[in-house]
Design an enzyme around this catalytic site. Sequence first.
Site, PDB file in Angstrom:
ATOM      1  N   LYS A  23      16.315  97.856  34.546  1.00 53.24           N
ATOM      2  CA  LYS A  23      17.139  98.972  35.446  1.00 53.24           C
ATOM      3  C   LYS A  23      17.911  99.695  34.687  1.00 53.24           C
ATOM      4  O   LYS A  23      19.476  99.182  34.344  1.00 53.24           O
ATOM      5  CB  LYS A  23      18.613  98.017  36.460  1.00 53.24           C
ATOM      6  CG  LYS A  23      18.474  99.057  37.819  1.00 53.24           C
ATOM      7  CD  LYS A  23      18.823  98.456  38.776  1.00 53.24           C
ATOM      8  CE  LYS A  23      19.681  99.164  39.584  1.00 53.24           C
ATOM      9  NZ  LYS A  23      20.235  98.392  40.768  1.00 53.24           N
TER      10      LYS A  23
ATOM     11  N   LYS B 100      13.392 101.244  36.675  1.00 48.19           N
ATOM     12  CA  LYS B 100      13.659 101.770  37.050  1.00 48.19           C
ATOM     13  C   LYS B 100      14.714 102.856  36.504  1.00 48.19           C
ATOM     14  O   LYS B 100      15.880 102.019  36.093  1.00 48.19           O
ATOM     15  CB  LYS B 100      14.065 100.217  38.540  1.00 48.19           C
ATOM     16  CG  LYS B 100      15.382 101.402  39.449  1.00 48.19           C
ATOM     17  CD  LYS B 100      16.113 100.448  40.203  1.00 48.19           C
ATOM     18  CE  LYS B 100      17.047 100.663  40.955  1.00 48.19           C
ATOM     19  NZ  LYS B 100      17.181 100.619  41.875  1.00 48.19           N
TER      20      LYS B 100
HETATM   21  C1  PBG Z   1      22.170  98.112  43.608  1.00 51.33           C
HETATM   22  C2  PBG Z   1      20.654  99.646  44.019  1.00 51.33           C
HETATM   23  C3  PBG Z   1      21.057 100.357  43.742  1.00 51.33           C
HETATM   24  C4  PBG Z   1      19.499 101.385  43.699  1.00 51.33           C
HETATM   25  C5  PBG Z   1      18.831 100.258  43.760  1.00 51.33           C
HETATM   26  N1  PBG Z   1      19.435  99.517  44.257  1.00 51.33           N
HETATM   27  C6  PBG Z   1      21.770 101.714  43.349  1.00 51.33           C
HETATM   28  C7  PBG Z   1      22.363 101.825  42.117  1.00 51.33           C
HETATM   29  O1  PBG Z   1      22.663 100.598  41.171  1.00 51.33           O
HETATM   30  O2  PBG Z   1      23.640 102.208  41.988  1.00 51.33           O
HETATM   31  C8  PBG Z   1      19.064 102.945  43.425  1.00 51.33           C
HETATM   32  C9  PBG Z   1      17.504 103.120  44.428  1.00 51.33           C
HETATM   33  C10 PBG Z   1      17.525 105.147  44.331  1.00 51.33           C
HETATM   34  O3  PBG Z   1      17.931 105.303  43.949  1.00 51.33           O
HETATM   35  O4  PBG Z   1      16.757 104.817  45.135  1.00 51.33           O
HETATM   36  N2  PBG Z   1      21.438  97.274  44.906  1.00 51.33           N
END
Ligand code: PBG
Length: 331
Positions: free
Chosen positions: A197, A249
Amino acid sequence: MAFPTDRPRRLRSTPAMRRLATETRVHPADLVLPMFVRQGLTEPHPIDAMPGVTQHTLDSLRRAAAEAVADGVGGLMIFGVPEKRDAQGSGATDPSGILNVAIRSLAADLGDATVLMADLCLDEFTDHGHCGVLGDDGTVDNDATLGRYAQMGVALAEAGAHLVGTSGMMDGQVGAVRAALDAAAHPQTGIIGYAAKYASACYGPFREAVESALHGDRRSYQLDPANRRAGAREVALDLAEGADMVIVKPAGWYLDVLSDAAAVSTVPVAAYQVSGEYSMIQAAASRGWIDLDDAVRESLTAIRRAGADVILTYWAAEVAAGRRSGRFPWV
Ligand code: PBG
Protein backbone atom coordinates in the site's frame (compact mmCIF):
# COMPACT_ATOMS: atom_id res chain seq x y z
CA MET A 1 6.13 -4.93 -53.24
CA ALA A 2 6.44 -7.26 -50.24
CA PHE A 3 3.23 -8.37 -48.54
CA PRO A 4 3.19 -9.03 -44.80
CA THR A 5 3.28 -12.73 -44.02
CA ASP A 6 2.08 -12.28 -40.47
CA ARG A 7 -1.35 -10.63 -40.22
CA PRO A 8 -2.35 -10.20 -36.55
CA ARG A 9 -5.26 -8.01 -37.67
CA ARG A 10 -7.19 -11.19 -38.61
CA LEU A 11 -7.81 -11.77 -34.91
CA ARG A 12 -9.16 -8.25 -34.55
CA SER A 13 -11.42 -8.29 -37.58
CA THR A 14 -14.91 -8.70 -36.07
CA PRO A 15 -16.46 -8.33 -32.63
CA ALA A 16 -16.94 -12.09 -32.45
CA MET A 17 -13.30 -12.72 -33.36
CA ARG A 18 -12.13 -10.20 -30.76
CA ARG A 19 -14.38 -11.78 -28.15
CA LEU A 20 -12.92 -15.20 -28.86
CA ALA A 21 -9.33 -13.97 -28.94
CA THR A 22 -9.49 -11.90 -25.76
CA GLU A 23 -6.92 -12.79 -23.11
CA THR A 24 -8.59 -10.97 -20.24
CA ARG A 25 -12.16 -10.81 -18.98
CA VAL A 26 -13.59 -8.99 -16.00
CA HIS A 27 -16.35 -10.83 -14.18
CA PRO A 28 -18.50 -9.24 -11.45
CA ALA A 29 -17.74 -12.21 -9.20
CA ASP A 30 -14.15 -10.96 -9.04
CA LEU A 31 -15.16 -7.46 -7.98
CA VAL A 32 -15.45 -6.19 -4.42
CA LEU A 33 -17.53 -3.14 -3.59
CA PRO A 34 -16.12 -0.81 -0.91
CA MET A 35 -18.92 0.84 1.11
CA PHE A 36 -19.09 3.54 3.79
CA VAL A 37 -21.43 3.59 6.77
CA ARG A 38 -21.64 6.58 9.06
CA GLN A 39 -22.86 6.54 12.61
CA GLY A 40 -25.74 8.87 13.40
CA LEU A 41 -26.81 9.61 9.82
CA THR A 42 -30.53 9.81 9.24
CA GLU A 43 -30.32 9.66 5.47
CA PRO A 44 -27.64 8.66 2.97
CA HIS A 45 -25.16 11.46 2.31
CA PRO A 46 -23.52 11.85 -1.11
CA ILE A 47 -19.73 12.17 -1.07
CA ASP A 48 -18.86 15.30 -3.02
CA ALA A 49 -15.50 14.12 -4.25
CA MET A 50 -16.83 10.72 -5.31
CA PRO A 51 -19.89 11.29 -7.51
CA GLY A 52 -22.16 8.27 -7.26
CA VAL A 53 -20.76 7.07 -3.92
CA THR A 54 -22.54 7.70 -0.62
CA GLN A 55 -22.02 7.55 3.07
CA HIS A 56 -24.74 5.15 4.14
CA THR A 57 -27.00 4.95 7.12
CA LEU A 58 -27.14 1.48 8.59
CA ASP A 59 -30.43 0.89 6.78
CA SER A 60 -29.32 2.19 3.40
CA LEU A 61 -26.11 0.17 3.73
CA ARG A 62 -28.10 -2.99 4.25
CA ARG A 63 -30.30 -2.28 1.24
CA ALA A 64 -27.42 -1.34 -1.07
CA ALA A 65 -25.39 -4.35 0.08
CA ALA A 66 -28.23 -6.77 -0.58
CA GLU A 67 -28.75 -5.25 -4.02
CA ALA A 68 -25.07 -5.45 -4.95
CA VAL A 69 -24.92 -9.07 -3.82
CA ALA A 70 -28.07 -9.90 -5.76
CA ASP A 71 -26.51 -8.29 -8.83
CA GLY A 72 -23.52 -10.60 -8.44
CA VAL A 73 -20.58 -8.72 -6.92
CA GLY A 74 -18.00 -11.03 -5.38
CA GLY A 75 -17.71 -9.31 -2.02
CA LEU A 76 -18.12 -6.20 0.08
CA MET A 77 -15.48 -4.17 1.95
CA ILE A 78 -17.00 -2.07 4.71
CA PHE A 79 -15.58 1.14 6.19
CA GLY A 80 -17.11 2.75 9.28
CA VAL A 81 -17.25 6.44 10.12
CA PRO A 82 -17.82 7.01 13.85
CA GLU A 83 -19.40 10.04 15.50
CA LYS A 84 -16.71 10.31 18.15
CA ARG A 85 -12.99 9.74 17.89
CA ASP A 86 -10.22 9.43 20.47
CA ALA A 87 -6.49 8.81 20.69
CA GLN A 88 -6.78 5.02 20.93
CA GLY A 89 -9.49 4.65 18.31
CA SER A 90 -11.82 3.06 20.87
CA GLY A 91 -14.72 2.90 18.44
CA ALA A 92 -12.84 0.29 16.43
CA THR A 93 -12.91 -2.32 19.16
CA ASP A 94 -16.20 -1.39 20.84
CA PRO A 95 -18.82 -4.01 19.86
CA SER A 96 -21.32 -1.15 19.58
CA GLY A 97 -18.95 0.88 17.36
CA ILE A 98 -20.39 1.60 13.92
CA LEU A 99 -18.21 -0.79 11.92
CA ASN A 100 -18.85 -3.73 14.24
CA VAL A 101 -22.57 -2.98 14.30
CA ALA A 102 -22.68 -2.77 10.50
CA ILE A 103 -20.77 -6.03 10.06
CA ARG A 104 -23.09 -7.76 12.50
CA SER A 105 -26.21 -6.64 10.60
CA LEU A 106 -24.76 -7.48 7.19
CA ALA A 107 -23.66 -10.90 8.43
CA ALA A 108 -27.20 -11.50 9.69
CA ASP A 109 -28.74 -10.29 6.41
CA LEU A 110 -26.42 -11.98 3.97
CA GLY A 111 -24.90 -14.96 5.76
CA ASP A 112 -22.53 -16.76 3.43
CA ALA A 113 -24.14 -15.37 0.26
CA THR A 114 -21.21 -12.99 -0.10
CA VAL A 115 -17.71 -12.47 1.25
CA LEU A 116 -18.02 -9.85 3.94
CA MET A 117 -14.84 -7.87 4.52
CA ALA A 118 -14.09 -5.16 7.05
CA ASP A 119 -11.35 -2.56 7.02
CA LEU A 120 -9.02 -3.30 9.92
CA CYS A 121 -7.34 0.01 10.65
CA LEU A 122 -7.61 2.72 13.27
CA ASP A 123 -7.54 5.83 11.09
CA GLU A 124 -11.30 6.30 10.92
CA PHE A 125 -11.51 6.02 14.70
CA THR A 126 -8.57 8.10 15.94
CA ASP A 127 -8.86 11.82 16.68
CA HIS A 128 -5.42 12.41 15.10
CA GLY A 129 -6.36 10.41 12.00
CA HIS A 130 -3.30 8.16 11.94
CA CYS A 131 -3.60 4.46 11.22
CA GLY A 132 -2.05 3.58 14.58
CA VAL A 133 -1.73 4.87 18.10
CA LEU A 134 0.89 7.50 18.88
CA GLY A 135 3.84 7.15 21.24
CA ASP A 136 5.09 9.86 23.60
CA ASP A 137 7.14 11.41 20.83
CA GLY A 138 4.05 11.87 18.68
CA THR A 139 5.00 9.31 16.06
CA VAL A 140 3.02 6.16 15.28
CA ASP A 141 4.00 3.41 17.72
CA ASN A 142 4.17 0.25 15.61
CA ASP A 143 4.10 -2.37 18.33
CA ALA A 144 1.48 -0.69 20.51
CA THR A 145 -0.68 -0.48 17.40
CA LEU A 146 -0.36 -4.23 16.81
CA GLY A 147 -2.14 -4.84 20.11
CA ARG A 148 -5.02 -2.62 19.01
CA TYR A 149 -5.20 -4.35 15.62
CA ALA A 150 -5.31 -7.74 17.36
CA GLN A 151 -8.30 -6.57 19.43
CA MET A 152 -9.99 -5.05 16.41
CA GLY A 153 -9.52 -8.25 14.42
CA VAL A 154 -11.21 -10.29 17.12
CA ALA A 155 -14.07 -7.77 17.41
CA LEU A 156 -14.66 -7.90 13.63
CA ALA A 157 -14.49 -11.71 13.59
CA GLU A 158 -17.01 -11.82 16.40
CA ALA A 159 -19.25 -9.46 14.45
CA GLY A 160 -19.15 -11.87 11.51
CA ALA A 161 -16.54 -10.66 8.99
CA HIS A 162 -15.26 -13.40 6.70
CA LEU A 163 -12.08 -11.47 5.93
CA VAL A 164 -10.45 -8.60 7.78
CA GLY A 165 -8.47 -6.13 5.68
CA THR A 166 -5.28 -5.07 7.44
CA SER A 167 -4.71 -1.69 5.81
CA GLY A 168 -2.55 0.17 8.34
CA MET A 169 0.91 -0.78 7.02
CA MET A 170 2.36 -1.58 10.45
CA ASP A 171 5.20 -4.11 10.46
CA GLY A 172 3.98 -7.51 11.61
CA GLN A 173 0.27 -6.68 11.41
CA VAL A 174 -0.80 -9.83 9.58
CA GLY A 175 1.05 -12.11 12.00
CA ALA A 176 -0.31 -10.27 15.04
CA VAL A 177 -3.91 -10.41 13.81
CA ARG A 178 -3.57 -14.06 12.75
CA ALA A 179 -2.29 -15.05 16.19
CA ALA A 180 -5.08 -13.12 17.92
CA LEU A 181 -7.79 -14.66 15.74
CA ASP A 182 -6.47 -18.15 16.37
CA ALA A 183 -6.17 -17.57 20.12
CA ALA A 184 -9.75 -16.29 20.22
CA ALA A 185 -11.07 -19.39 18.44
CA HIS A 186 -11.59 -17.72 15.06
CA PRO A 187 -9.33 -19.83 12.88
CA GLN A 188 -11.80 -19.56 9.99
CA THR A 189 -11.70 -15.78 9.82
CA GLY A 190 -9.30 -14.83 7.07
CA ILE A 191 -6.98 -11.91 6.46
CA ILE A 192 -6.81 -9.91 3.27
CA GLY A 193 -3.52 -8.10 3.76
CA TYR A 194 -2.91 -4.70 2.25
CA ALA A 195 0.59 -5.78 1.51
CA ALA A 196 1.84 -3.16 -0.93
CA LYS A 197 0.00 0.00 0.00
CA TYR A 198 1.62 3.17 -1.25
CA ALA A 199 1.41 6.69 0.21
CA SER A 200 -0.72 7.98 -2.66
CA ALA A 201 -2.35 11.21 -3.73
CA CYS A 202 -5.14 8.98 -4.98
CA TYR A 203 -6.59 8.60 -1.47
CA GLY A 204 -7.75 12.23 -1.41
CA PRO A 205 -11.46 11.66 -2.07
CA PHE A 206 -11.56 8.76 0.43
CA ARG A 207 -10.44 11.11 3.15
CA GLU A 208 -13.61 13.13 2.54
CA ALA A 209 -15.64 9.91 2.52
CA VAL A 210 -14.44 8.97 6.01
CA GLU A 211 -14.11 12.59 7.20
CA SER A 212 -10.48 11.91 7.99
CA ALA A 213 -9.00 13.87 10.89
CA LEU A 214 -5.47 13.51 9.51
CA HIS A 215 -3.04 16.41 9.45
CA GLY A 216 0.27 15.58 7.83
CA ASP A 217 0.82 12.37 5.92
CA ARG A 218 1.35 8.64 6.22
CA ARG A 219 4.78 8.43 4.64
CA SER A 220 6.41 6.83 7.68
CA TYR A 221 4.28 3.73 7.26
CA GLN A 222 2.84 3.59 3.72
CA LEU A 223 5.23 2.76 0.88
CA ASP A 224 7.17 5.32 -1.13
CA PRO A 225 5.63 5.46 -4.64
CA ALA A 226 9.14 5.34 -6.08
CA ASN A 227 9.84 1.87 -4.71
CA ARG A 228 8.95 -1.28 -6.57
CA ARG A 229 11.26 -3.65 -4.72
CA ALA A 230 9.87 -2.48 -1.39
CA GLY A 231 6.41 -3.53 -2.58
CA ALA A 232 7.66 -7.03 -3.35
CA ARG A 233 9.21 -7.23 0.12
CA GLU A 234 5.91 -6.31 1.79
CA VAL A 235 4.04 -8.90 -0.27
CA ALA A 236 6.54 -11.60 0.76
CA LEU A 237 6.15 -10.62 4.43
CA ASP A 238 2.34 -10.74 4.33
CA LEU A 239 2.50 -14.17 2.70
CA ALA A 240 4.96 -15.42 5.31
CA GLU A 241 2.77 -14.08 8.12
CA GLY A 242 -0.23 -16.00 6.82
CA ALA A 243 -2.31 -13.61 4.70
CA ASP A 244 -5.12 -15.40 2.84
CA MET A 245 -5.09 -12.79 0.08
CA VAL A 246 -2.82 -9.83 -0.58
CA ILE A 247 -3.69 -6.41 -1.95
CA VAL A 248 -1.76 -3.94 -4.06
CA LYS A 249 -3.02 -0.38 -3.68
CA PRO A 250 -3.61 1.87 -5.56
CA ALA A 251 -4.08 -0.26 -8.66
CA GLY A 252 -3.78 1.63 -11.93
CA TRP A 253 -0.54 3.48 -11.26
CA TYR A 254 1.05 0.38 -9.67
CA LEU A 255 0.60 -2.28 -12.32
CA ASP A 256 4.29 -3.19 -12.17
CA VAL A 257 4.01 -3.89 -8.44
CA LEU A 258 0.82 -5.86 -9.10
CA SER A 259 2.48 -7.91 -11.79
CA ASP A 260 5.41 -8.68 -9.45
CA ALA A 261 2.97 -9.80 -6.73
CA ALA A 262 0.99 -11.97 -9.13
CA ALA A 263 4.17 -13.69 -10.26
CA VAL A 264 5.14 -14.88 -6.77
CA SER A 265 1.97 -15.07 -4.73
CA THR A 266 0.65 -18.42 -3.55
CA VAL A 267 -2.67 -16.80 -2.59
CA PRO A 268 -5.10 -14.66 -4.62
CA VAL A 269 -3.87 -11.18 -5.43
CA ALA A 270 -6.26 -8.27 -5.19
CA ALA A 271 -5.83 -4.71 -6.43
CA TYR A 272 -7.67 -1.72 -5.02
CA GLN A 273 -8.79 0.83 -7.59
CA VAL A 274 -8.95 3.63 -5.06
CA SER A 275 -11.07 6.73 -4.66
CA GLY A 276 -8.81 9.04 -6.68
CA GLU A 277 -8.68 6.63 -9.60
CA TYR A 278 -12.47 6.51 -9.53
CA SER A 279 -12.96 10.23 -9.15
CA MET A 280 -10.50 11.25 -11.87
CA ILE A 281 -12.38 9.15 -14.39
CA GLN A 282 -15.79 10.30 -13.15
CA ALA A 283 -14.71 13.93 -13.32
CA ALA A 284 -13.32 13.75 -16.83
CA ALA A 285 -16.36 11.81 -18.02
CA SER A 286 -18.78 14.29 -16.48
CA ARG A 287 -17.13 17.00 -18.60
CA GLY A 288 -17.45 14.85 -21.69
CA TRP A 289 -13.68 14.55 -21.99
CA ILE A 290 -13.61 10.77 -21.91
CA ASP A 291 -16.24 8.10 -22.27
CA LEU A 292 -17.17 6.75 -18.84
CA ASP A 293 -18.04 3.18 -19.80
CA ASP A 294 -14.99 2.77 -22.02
CA ALA A 295 -12.71 4.14 -19.31
CA VAL A 296 -14.26 1.90 -16.64
CA ARG A 297 -13.80 -1.12 -18.89
CA GLU A 298 -10.26 -0.30 -19.88
CA SER A 299 -9.12 0.55 -16.35
CA LEU A 300 -10.52 -2.69 -14.90
CA THR A 301 -9.23 -4.78 -17.80
CA ALA A 302 -5.73 -3.35 -17.40
CA ILE A 303 -5.71 -4.17 -13.69
CA ARG A 304 -6.75 -7.73 -14.43
CA ARG A 305 -4.29 -8.07 -17.31
CA ALA A 306 -1.47 -7.10 -14.92
CA GLY A 307 -2.43 -10.03 -12.69
CA ALA A 308 -5.23 -9.14 -10.27
CA ASP A 309 -7.49 -12.04 -9.36
CA VAL A 310 -9.77 -9.71 -7.43
CA ILE A 311 -10.43 -5.98 -7.88
CA LEU A 312 -11.83 -3.65 -5.26
CA THR A 313 -13.63 -0.90 -7.16
CA TYR A 314 -16.33 1.67 -6.48
CA TRP A 315 -17.85 0.61 -9.82
CA ALA A 316 -18.37 -3.00 -8.71
CA ALA A 317 -22.14 -2.76 -8.32
CA GLU A 318 -22.62 -0.78 -11.53
CA VAL A 319 -20.54 -3.26 -13.49
CA ALA A 320 -22.46 -6.18 -12.00
CA ALA A 321 -25.82 -4.59 -12.79
CA GLY A 322 -24.54 -3.52 -16.20
CA ARG A 323 -23.70 -7.06 -17.12
CA ARG A 324 -27.39 -7.91 -17.09
CA SER A 325 -28.61 -4.72 -18.71
CA GLY A 326 -26.04 -4.97 -21.49
CA ARG A 327 -24.16 -1.83 -20.46
CA PHE A 328 -21.13 -3.91 -19.46
CA PRO A 329 -21.47 -7.19 -21.37
CA TRP A 330 -17.75 -7.95 -21.34
CA VAL A 331 -17.40 -10.97 -19.14
C1 PBG B 1 -6.93 3.39 5.60
C2 PBG B 1 -7.45 3.32 4.21
C3 PBG B 1 -7.37 4.31 3.22
C4 PBG B 1 -8.00 3.81 2.09
C5 PBG B 1 -8.46 2.56 2.41
N1 PBG B 1 -8.08 2.25 3.72
C6 PBG B 1 -6.89 5.69 3.26
C7 PBG B 1 -5.54 6.04 3.60
O1 PBG B 1 -4.64 5.21 3.71
O2 PBG B 1 -5.36 7.24 3.78
C8 PBG B 1 -8.14 4.53 0.79
C9 PBG B 1 -9.13 3.97 -0.15
C10 PBG B 1 -9.47 4.88 -1.26
O3 PBG B 1 -8.85 5.92 -1.48
O4 PBG B 1 -10.41 4.53 -1.99
N2 PBG B 1 -7.80 2.76 6.51
